[in-house]
Design an enzyme around this catalytic site. Structure first.
Site, PDB file in Angstrom:
ATOM      1  N   LYS A 245       0.830  -1.211   0.000  1.00 19.91           N
ATOM      2  CA  LYS A 245       0.000   0.000   0.000  1.00 19.91           C
ATOM      3  C   LYS A 245       0.868   1.267   0.000  1.00 19.91           C
ATOM      4  CE  LYS A 245      -3.995  -2.187   2.201  1.00 19.91           C
ATOM      5  NZ  LYS A 245      -5.009  -2.068   3.283  1.00 19.91           N
TER       6      LYS A 245
ATOM      7  N   PHE B 281     -15.415   4.493   7.046  1.00 18.21           N
ATOM      8  CA  PHE B 281     -14.057   4.826   6.615  1.00 18.21           C
ATOM      9  C   PHE B 281     -13.848   4.704   5.106  1.00 18.21           C
ATOM     10  CE2 PHE B 281     -14.043   0.344   8.043  1.00 18.21           C
ATOM     11  CZ  PHE B 281     -13.570  -0.304   6.908  1.00 18.21           C
TER      12      PHE B 281
ATOM     13  N   ARG C 181      -2.249 -14.582   5.212  1.00 13.15           N
ATOM     14  CA  ARG C 181      -2.891 -13.895   6.351  1.00 13.15           C
ATOM     15  C   ARG C 181      -1.992 -13.967   7.584  1.00 13.15           C
ATOM     16  NH1 ARG C 181      -6.644 -10.056   6.244  1.00 13.15           N
ATOM     17  NH2 ARG C 181      -7.787 -10.363   4.333  1.00 13.15           N
TER      18      ARG C 181
ATOM     19  N   THR D  29      -5.613  -6.823  10.658  1.00 12.43           N
ATOM     20  CA  THR D  29      -5.877  -5.545   9.978  1.00 12.43           C
ATOM     21  C   THR D  29      -5.345  -4.371  10.805  1.00 12.43           C
ATOM     22  OG1 THR D  29      -7.892  -6.541   9.096  1.00 12.43           O
ATOM     23  CG2 THR D  29      -7.705  -4.138   8.941  1.00 12.43           C
TER      24      THR D  29
ATOM     25  N   ARG E 207       2.473  -6.390   9.073  1.00 12.16           N
ATOM     26  CA  ARG E 207       1.761  -5.215   9.592  1.00 12.16           C
ATOM     27  C   ARG E 207       2.315  -4.779  10.946  1.00 12.16           C
ATOM     28  NH1 ARG E 207      -4.262  -6.926   7.428  1.00 12.16           N
ATOM     29  NH2 ARG E 207      -4.229  -5.664   5.523  1.00 12.16           N
TER      30      ARG E 207
ATOM     31  N   ASN F 254      -2.068   0.343   6.552  1.00  6.22           N
ATOM     32  CA  ASN F 254      -1.549  -0.867   7.185  1.00  6.22           C
ATOM     33  C   ASN F 254      -0.649  -1.688   6.259  1.00  6.22           C
ATOM     34  OD1 ASN F 254      -3.559  -1.859   5.564  1.00  6.22           O
ATOM     35  ND2 ASN F 254      -4.726  -2.857   7.187  1.00  6.22           N
TER      36      ASN F 254
ATOM     37  N   HIS G 127      -2.133  -5.252   1.495  1.00  4.94           N
ATOM     38  CA  HIS G 127      -3.483  -5.804   1.321  1.00  4.94           C
ATOM     39  C   HIS G 127      -3.459  -7.326   1.455  1.00  4.94           C
ATOM     40  CE1 HIS G 127      -7.440  -6.530  -0.410  1.00  4.94           C
ATOM     41  NE2 HIS G 127      -6.883  -7.389  -1.229  1.00  4.94           N
TER      42      HIS G 127
HETATM   43  P1  GDP Z   1      -7.936  -6.674   5.457  1.00  4.74           P
HETATM   44  O1  GDP Z   1      -8.536  -7.817   4.701  1.00  4.74           O
HETATM   45  O2  GDP Z   1      -7.129  -7.114   6.665  1.00  4.74           O
HETATM   46  O3  GDP Z   1      -7.150  -5.709   4.596  1.00  4.74           O
HETATM   47  O4  GDP Z   1      -9.138  -5.827   6.108  1.00  4.74           O
HETATM   48  P2  GDP Z   1     -10.594  -5.413   5.552  1.00  4.74           P
HETATM   49  O5  GDP Z   1     -10.919  -6.098   4.259  1.00  4.74           O
HETATM   50  O6  GDP Z   1     -11.536  -5.547   6.699  1.00  4.74           O
HETATM   51  O7  GDP Z   1     -10.439  -3.848   5.283  1.00  4.74           O
HETATM   52  C1  GDP Z   1      -9.858  -3.370   4.101  1.00  4.74           C
HETATM   53  C2  GDP Z   1      -8.961  -2.200   4.443  1.00  4.74           C
HETATM   54  O8  GDP Z   1      -9.755  -1.128   4.945  1.00  4.74           O
HETATM   55  C3  GDP Z   1      -7.954  -2.462   5.565  1.00  4.74           C
HETATM   56  O9  GDP Z   1      -6.789  -3.140   5.152  1.00  4.74           O
HETATM   57  C4  GDP Z   1      -7.648  -1.050   6.019  1.00  4.74           C
HETATM   58  O10 GDP Z   1      -6.750  -0.391   5.108  1.00  4.74           O
HETATM   59  C5  GDP Z   1      -9.014  -0.402   5.924  1.00  4.74           C
HETATM   60  N1  GDP Z   1      -9.752  -0.478   7.181  1.00  4.74           N
HETATM   61  C6  GDP Z   1     -10.309  -1.572   7.780  1.00  4.74           C
HETATM   62  N2  GDP Z   1     -10.926  -1.264   8.926  1.00  4.74           N
HETATM   63  C7  GDP Z   1     -10.757   0.092   9.087  1.00  4.74           C
HETATM   64  C8  GDP Z   1     -11.174   1.033  10.085  1.00  4.74           C
HETATM   65  O11 GDP Z   1     -11.823   0.701  11.079  1.00  4.74           O
HETATM   66  N3  GDP Z   1     -10.804   2.347   9.879  1.00  4.74           N
HETATM   67  C9  GDP Z   1     -10.084   2.754   8.787  1.00  4.74           C
HETATM   68  N4  GDP Z   1      -9.757   4.047   8.677  1.00  4.74           N
HETATM   69  N5  GDP Z   1      -9.683   1.892   7.831  1.00  4.74           N
HETATM   70  C10 GDP Z   1     -10.005   0.586   7.976  1.00  4.74           C
END
Ligand code: GDP
Length: 118
Positions: A11, A59, A87, A93, A104, A114, A117
């Site tokens: 990212k 968000f 993972r 996350t 991360r 973070n 992806h």
């Molecule tokens: P991942 O699969 O671990 O990447 O997580 P998700 O699919 O749930 O979320 C996608 C992306 O959205 C994450 O990697 C973060 O960049 C962002 N994100 C997730 N949860 C939050 C949150 O609570 N706040 C903010 N600002 N960004 C978030």
């Protein structure tokens, strides 16, 4: 057996901080083969489509602004059990909850920026 494939992206926060080399090294050392990789960037519109699943989340606008804010490095990776093992390599996350030694935990700036992806 060729294994299974997973898609990832380094990212904008990690690319601009100069951490992409260290992250790619961790990915290779964990046994993933890089099938395809390039340095590119996403428009806000493309980021919006990519994260369409999060369109209703509070968000979403911040996330798509951030993901279109700089260079990214998307990759296709291959390994046995690629999705699950990847993972484990990247961690939770929220970097505050990510296990020690994960990508991360080492490189993420925040729950949004973070590093990678999954
Ligand atoms: P991942 O699969 O671990 O990447 O997580 P998700 O699919 O749930 O979320 C996608 C992306 O959205 C994450 O990697 C973060 O960049 C962002 N994100 C997730 N949860 C939050 C949150 O609570 N706040 C903010 N600002 N960004 C978030």
């Amino acid at each position: 057996m060729a294994g299974t494939r997973t898609f990832t992206m380094i990212k904008p926060d990690a690319v601009s901080a100069g951490n992409s080399g260290a992250i790619i090294k961790m990915i290779e050392e964990a046994g993933f083969k890089i099938i395809a990789m390039k340095k590119t960037a996403m428009s806000k519109e493309t980021a919006g489509k990519f994260y369409a699943v999060h369109a209703e989340r509070p968000f979403y606008n911040d996330l798509t602004t951030y993901m279109s804010s700089g260079s990214i490095i998307p990759m296709i990776l291959e390994k046995d059990n690629a999705v699950e093992d990847f993972r484990k390599l990247i961690g939770a996350t929220n970097p505050k909850e990510a296990e020690e030694g994960t990508i991360r935990a080492l490189f993420a700036e925040s729950i949004e920026a973070n590093a990678i992806h999954g």
